[in-house]
Write a protein that holds these residues in place. Sequence first.
Motif, mmCIF file in Angstrom:
data_model
loop_
_atom_site.group_PDB
_atom_site.id
_atom_site.type_symbol
_atom_site.label_atom_id
_atom_site.label_comp_id
_atom_site.label_asym_id
_atom_site.label_seq_id
_atom_site.Cartn_x
_atom_site.Cartn_y
_atom_site.Cartn_z
ATOM 1 N N ASN A 220 0.837 -1.201 0.000
ATOM 2 C CA ASN A 220 0.000 0.000 0.000
ATOM 3 C C ASN A 220 0.873 1.252 0.000
ATOM 4 O OD1 ASN A 220 -2.832 -1.190 0.507
ATOM 5 N ND2 ASN A 220 -1.536 -2.171 2.037
ATOM 6 N N PRO A 221 1.630 1.462 -1.070
ATOM 7 C CA PRO A 221 2.506 2.633 -1.087
ATOM 8 C C PRO A 221 1.690 3.917 -1.181
ATOM 9 C CG PRO A 221 2.478 1.590 -3.231
ATOM 10 C CD PRO A 221 1.674 0.708 -2.318
ATOM 11 N N GLY A 222 2.271 4.966 -0.705
ATOM 12 C CA GLY A 222 1.616 6.264 -0.838
ATOM 13 C C GLY A 222 0.987 6.748 0.452
ATOM 14 N N ASP A 223 0.231 7.807 0.293
ATOM 15 C CA ASP A 223 -0.371 8.487 1.431
ATOM 16 C C ASP A 223 -1.882 8.303 1.413
ATOM 17 O OD1 ASP A 223 2.120 9.617 2.406
ATOM 18 O OD2 ASP A 223 2.084 10.839 0.593
ATOM 19 N N LEU B 129 -4.633 8.522 -1.346
ATOM 20 C CA LEU B 129 -4.524 9.876 -1.889
ATOM 21 C C LEU B 129 -3.595 9.818 -3.095
ATOM 22 C CD1 LEU B 129 -5.422 12.775 -1.474
ATOM 23 C CD2 LEU B 129 -3.538 13.080 0.121
ATOM 24 N N GLU B 130 -4.201 9.861 -4.271
ATOM 25 C CA GLU B 130 -3.446 9.724 -5.519
ATOM 26 C C GLU B 130 -3.943 10.745 -6.528
ATOM 27 O OE1 GLU B 130 -4.774 5.810 -6.465
ATOM 28 O OE2 GLU B 130 -3.218 4.842 -5.279
ATOM 29 N N PHE C 279 -4.899 12.870 7.704
ATOM 30 C CA PHE C 279 -3.886 12.559 6.701
ATOM 31 C C PHE C 279 -2.850 11.617 7.309
ATOM 32 C CE2 PHE C 279 0.351 13.537 4.982
ATOM 33 C CZ PHE C 279 0.145 13.190 3.654
ATOM 34 N N TYR C 280 -2.528 10.534 6.585
ATOM 35 C CA TYR C 280 -1.517 9.571 7.047
ATOM 36 C C TYR C 280 -0.569 9.220 5.915
ATOM 37 C CZ TYR C 280 -4.479 8.440 11.079
ATOM 38 O OH TYR C 280 -5.228 8.504 12.232
ATOM 39 N N ASP C 281 0.693 8.965 6.267
ATOM 40 C CA ASP C 281 1.578 8.273 5.352
ATOM 41 C C ASP C 281 1.340 6.781 5.596
ATOM 42 O OD1 ASP C 281 2.898 7.759 7.770
ATOM 43 O OD2 ASP C 281 4.671 8.929 7.255
ATOM 44 N N GLY C 282 1.977 5.909 4.821
ATOM 45 C CA GLY C 282 1.740 4.468 4.961
ATOM 46 C C GLY C 282 2.027 3.940 6.359
#
Length: 161
Positions: free
Chosen positions: A25-28, A66-67, A147-150
């Motif tokens: 699950n890469p990304g934010d 979030l992409e 908001f979260y990072d991985g």
Amino acid sequence: MKSYLISWLKKKYAGSDLQTFVKQNPGDWLVWEAGPWRPPAARRETMASGPGTRLLPAGESLAIALESRSGNAEVRLGRASENDLVVDDGTLSRSHLAFAKDARGAWTVRDVGSSNGTRLEGGPLGQVPVRLEPGARIEAGAVRLTFYDGGGLYLRLRDVG
């Protein structure tokens, strides 16, 4: 955009380590926090939220990857179908927020002129982009987002009861 119920992610990644979760699950992420919501009224672009607003009971939190869409510099959030993230809550404007990722991979957020306003970490958010830090809390109308990072989302899943 990919979105998952927090309970489903917790079940799927039970027993997984941080590295496995982030690799898969890469990304934010944005988490639409469980809470009351206001259905939009017919023929109104934005509903005013106030003491008399009839809010419906909470559901379950939803994790949203979030992409940016290819070619788009921003990820837009609002009630209108042309947004990248559509949240059909009557306290949101048709177009409410814009998220943008810079060249270094950091995300910013700005209000795009909403009627009910936005708060970031309890303070007002204007139309000037502000950098998001992991764990940042956003209130757009009555909609609450985190908001979260991985890594931060992984830790959140471990804390879900």
